[in-house]
Motif scaffolding. Structure first.
Motif, short mmCIF file in Angstrom:
data_model
loop_
_atom_site.label_atom_id
_atom_site.label_comp_id
_atom_site.label_asym_id
_atom_site.label_seq_id
_atom_site.Cartn_x
_atom_site.Cartn_y
_atom_site.Cartn_z
N GLN A 102 0.88 -1.11 0.19
CA GLN A 102 -0.16 -0.02 -0.11
C GLN A 102 0.84 1.34 -0.05
O GLN A 102 0.60 2.30 -0.73
N MET A 103 1.81 1.36 0.90
CA MET A 103 2.54 2.33 0.98
C MET A 103 3.56 2.66 -0.17
O MET A 103 3.88 3.69 -0.60
N GLY A 104 3.97 1.46 -0.87
CA GLY A 104 4.89 1.66 -2.11
C GLY A 104 3.93 1.72 -3.47
O GLY A 104 4.56 1.23 -4.65
N LYS A 105 2.74 1.76 -3.46
CA LYS A 105 1.75 1.84 -4.44
C LYS A 105 2.40 2.74 -5.58
O LYS A 105 2.25 2.27 -6.98
N PHE A 106 3.00 3.65 -5.11
CA PHE A 106 3.30 4.88 -6.42
C PHE A 106 4.77 4.61 -6.58
O PHE A 106 5.29 5.40 -7.32
N TYR A 107 5.51 3.76 -5.96
CA TYR A 107 7.10 3.68 -6.01
C TYR A 107 7.18 2.47 -6.58
O TYR A 107 7.54 1.55 -6.28
N THR A 108 7.05 2.56 -7.96
CA THR A 108 6.74 1.47 -8.94
C THR A 108 8.02 0.49 -9.34
O THR A 108 7.80 -0.68 -9.91
N ASP A 109 9.16 0.97 -9.11
CA ASP A 109 10.37 0.31 -9.14
C ASP A 109 10.84 -0.63 -8.27
O ASP A 109 11.84 -1.41 -8.62
N VAL A 110 10.34 -0.43 -6.98
CA VAL A 110 10.48 -1.51 -5.91
C VAL A 110 9.85 -2.60 -5.92
O VAL A 110 8.48 -2.70 -6.11
N LYS A 111 10.41 -3.81 -5.81
CA LYS A 111 9.61 -5.13 -5.66
C LYS A 111 9.84 -5.72 -4.43
O LYS A 111 10.97 -5.45 -3.67
N LEU A 112 8.90 -6.79 -4.00
CA LEU A 112 8.81 -7.51 -2.82
C LEU A 112 8.84 -8.64 -2.73
O LEU A 112 7.95 -8.92 -3.77
N ALA A 113 9.57 -9.71 -2.03
CA ALA A 113 9.09 -11.24 -2.07
C ALA A 113 8.94 -11.63 -0.84
O ALA A 113 9.49 -11.04 0.21
N TYR A 114 8.16 -12.65 -0.82
CA TYR A 114 7.99 -13.38 0.69
C TYR A 114 9.08 -14.60 0.52
O TYR A 114 8.92 -15.48 -0.04
N ALA A 115 9.97 -14.55 1.58
CA ALA A 115 10.75 -15.65 2.16
C ALA A 115 9.84 -16.81 3.03
O ALA A 115 10.10 -16.58 4.48
N ILE A 116 8.93 -17.46 2.53
CA ILE A 116 8.06 -18.41 3.34
C ILE A 116 8.42 -19.71 2.87
O ILE A 116 8.50 -20.07 1.72
N ARG A 117 8.20 -20.88 3.63
CA ARG A 117 8.31 -22.23 3.28
C ARG A 117 7.28 -22.49 2.04
O ARG A 117 6.13 -22.35 2.13
N GLY A 118 7.76 -22.93 1.06
CA GLY A 118 6.99 -23.46 -0.09
C GLY A 118 7.37 -22.33 -1.41
O GLY A 118 6.79 -22.83 -2.53
N ASN A 119 7.87 -21.29 -1.14
CA ASN A 119 8.29 -20.39 -1.88
C ASN A 119 9.75 -20.93 -2.48
O ASN A 119 10.73 -20.63 -1.88
N ARG A 120 9.68 -21.98 -3.55
CA ARG A 120 11.02 -22.49 -3.76
C ARG A 120 11.78 -21.90 -4.91
O ARG A 120 11.29 -21.39 -5.82
N LEU A 121 13.06 -21.77 -4.56
CA LEU A 121 13.89 -21.08 -5.36
C LEU A 121 15.07 -21.91 -5.57
O LEU A 121 15.56 -22.79 -4.63
N GLY A 122 15.62 -22.03 -6.80
CA GLY A 122 16.85 -22.80 -7.43
C GLY A 122 18.28 -22.30 -6.37
O GLY A 122 18.13 -21.14 -5.86
N ARG A 123 18.84 -23.33 -6.04
CA ARG A 123 20.00 -22.92 -5.43
C ARG A 123 20.89 -22.09 -6.38
O ARG A 123 21.10 -22.31 -7.43
N GLY A 124 21.46 -21.00 -5.67
CA GLY A 124 22.34 -20.10 -6.38
C GLY A 124 21.48 -18.97 -7.09
O GLY A 124 22.10 -17.94 -7.62
N MET A 125 20.18 -19.12 -7.17
CA MET A 125 19.24 -18.20 -8.02
C MET A 125 19.10 -16.95 -7.23
O MET A 125 18.75 -16.76 -6.29
#
Length: 492
Positions: free
Chosen positions: A197-220
């Protein structure tokens, strides 16, 4: 908008502060997110393991009901749609006592990026809350300053550190720069929604959730500048899978520290994360309570901090008249309660019981007497409890009968009477002074006059009320509910 993408049998989240344009991503409404949280509450823990609804790390009541700190925190976040008007003063202890003490009265004084200032106003914040007045200048200071802050849910704390993270980000750098950990998936999601909500107009910033189930490849390597997550998964992403370079983190936020150390394993995982960060990484730690265990944990995680503490809440007792009523048995307590209602003009009342059985019995009896009664206890899901409290706050029920799950943090301005149908005691049967304070603090809010009535049904409960008097150094007056004239004199 939060976007969920299915990966195998699990959910993975990647949140852009801007609107996503990928058609394969499934957009969930706020209602659907709430339903998702409900399913998670009922079927699994933050690591995806199937567990009972209750977590035994919470405080037990006599009948085995668990007051789970993580659930309590989530409940407060769900039911607070606006900032709480807190009368308590804050105490600021600076790392460098010779440094001038800064506070702000407007968001313009912070010299925020225009996109962030627009986001702040778009969220409905017109001026900084009391915690924000003192904390934001420290969070945004150059050179960076570490901070340990005490702040309950509803005081604007999450918005404050979200603004700090968004302000620290360099959008041109496509790697993780700000890291925030919270004790549960649900609390991490709540923080993420504030950042969105706060960054609604700050369009170049991205957010990710580090939770179990969000699988990322090793070294990615993650390109999102802000990561919110739970300690176990964040630790894996930093060490095992090397998705985040801890040395690139410039701001580390640890939220709900008191809940964190009550959750098995999270304390040690948080310390391991902190030890990988660079020495010049700014560190912010927040907790609703500051018991000795929290202080020891905070000292391990945050070096050389500034400290913001709330002054003790006993001042709320100044606007509350306290009484006790001597009764012989449950039926006499109920009769005394009815007499009390006959004398007082009550807007709304909260009645606390020690067990679910007693709360259910009392709610049934009061309903038979024609009262509009809501019942709240720990077997409900967090969302069900939030719905009950919303109905009570909106005046659809005038009486809320509850166990300890509702003793903390519920602000309803119309509550004029709190009744301890059963006195709060610890597992040894002695007075639980902290719970007593939180219970009766539900009345006398915002400077209004309130009444607290305690039911005494044994010599042991009389000992408990005397312990409470001695602890707070306040006299609790005996009230005879069968004497209408005396009641009117004492309660006027």
């Amino acid at each position: 908008m939060t976007h969920f993408t299915m990966l195998g049998d699990s959910w993975a989240q990647s949140v852009d502060v801007q609107e996503a344009k990928t058609p394969s991503q499934m957009e969930f409404s706020k209602r659907e997110i709430t339903q998702l949280l409900s399913r998670l509450n009922q079927t699994g823990d933050v690591n995806g393991n199937v567990v009972p609804i209750k977590n035994t790390t919470g405080a037990l009541t006599k009948d085995g009901e668990v007051v789970d700190p993580a659930e309590q925190s989530l409940l407060n976040k769900l039911i607070r749609h606006t900032l709480v008007r807190n009368r308590n003063q804050v105490e600021v202890l600076q790392r460098d006592p010779t440094s001038p003490l800064y506070s702000v009265k407007t968001f313009e004084e912070l010299r925020l990026k225009p996109e962030l200032l627009k986001g702040v106003y778009n969220m409905g914040f017109n001026r900084p809350s009391r915690i924000q007045e003192n904390a934001l200048p420290m969070m945004l200071a150059q050179p960076p300053q570490n901070l340990i802050a005490q702040s309950q849910s509803g005081t604007g704390k999450t918005a404050a550190f979200s603004l700090a993270m968004l302000s620290h980000v360099d959008p041109a750098k496509k790697w993780t720069q700000c890291l925030c950990i919270a004790p549960t998936y649900e609390l991490a999601l709540q923080i993420g929604q504030v950042i969105e909500q706060m960054g609604k107009f700050y369009t170049d910033v991205k957010l990710a959730y580090a939770i179990r189930g969000n699988r990322l490849g090793r070294g990615m390597k993650l390109e999102q500048q802000i990561v919110i997550g739970t300690p176990g998964t964040v630790l894996d992403w930093c060490t095992k899978f090397k998705n985040i370079d801890p040395k690139n983190i410039t701001l580390f936020v640890l939220d709900e520290a008191d809940v964190m150390i009550a959750t098995q394993g999270h304390r040690d995982q948080s310390i391991r994360i902190q030890r990988q960060l660079s020495k010049d990484c700014q560190m912010l730690l927040f907790s609703a309570t500051f018991e000795d265990s929290v202080w020891k944990f905070a000292e391990q995680v945050v070096p050389d901090p500034n400290i913001i503490k709330l002054k003790r809440e006993e001042e709320t007792l100044d606007t509350i008249k306290q009484f006790y009523v001597v009764c012989q048995q449950e039926e006499d307590k109920f009769k005394a309660l009815c007499n009390l209602y006959g004398c007082l003009t009550i807007a709304q009342a909260m009645i606390f019981c020690q067990t679910r059985r007693m709360a259910s019995w009392l709610a049934t009896q009061m309903t038979k007497e024609g009262h509009q009664v809501a019942l709240l206890s720990g077997e409900m899901t967090v969302e069900q409890r939030a719905a009950v409290i919303d109905r009570f706050r909106n005046g659809k029920e005038k009486v809320l009968v509850t166990t300890n799950v509702c003793s903390r943090g519920i602000d309803v301005e119309q509550v004029s009477l709190v009744v301890n149908f059963d006195l709060p005691v610890d597992m040894a049967g002695d007075a639980d002074n902290e719970t007593y304070l939180h219970r009766i603090g539900r009345t006398g809010r915002f400077g209004r006059r309130g009444f607290a009535v305690n039911m005494i049904d044994s010599e042991r409960s009389m000992d408990v009320i005397q312990q409470i008097q001695m602890h707070f150094n306040r006299k609790i007056t005996k009230l005879d509910t069968s004497n209408l004239e005396e009641m009117e004199r004492l309660l006027c």
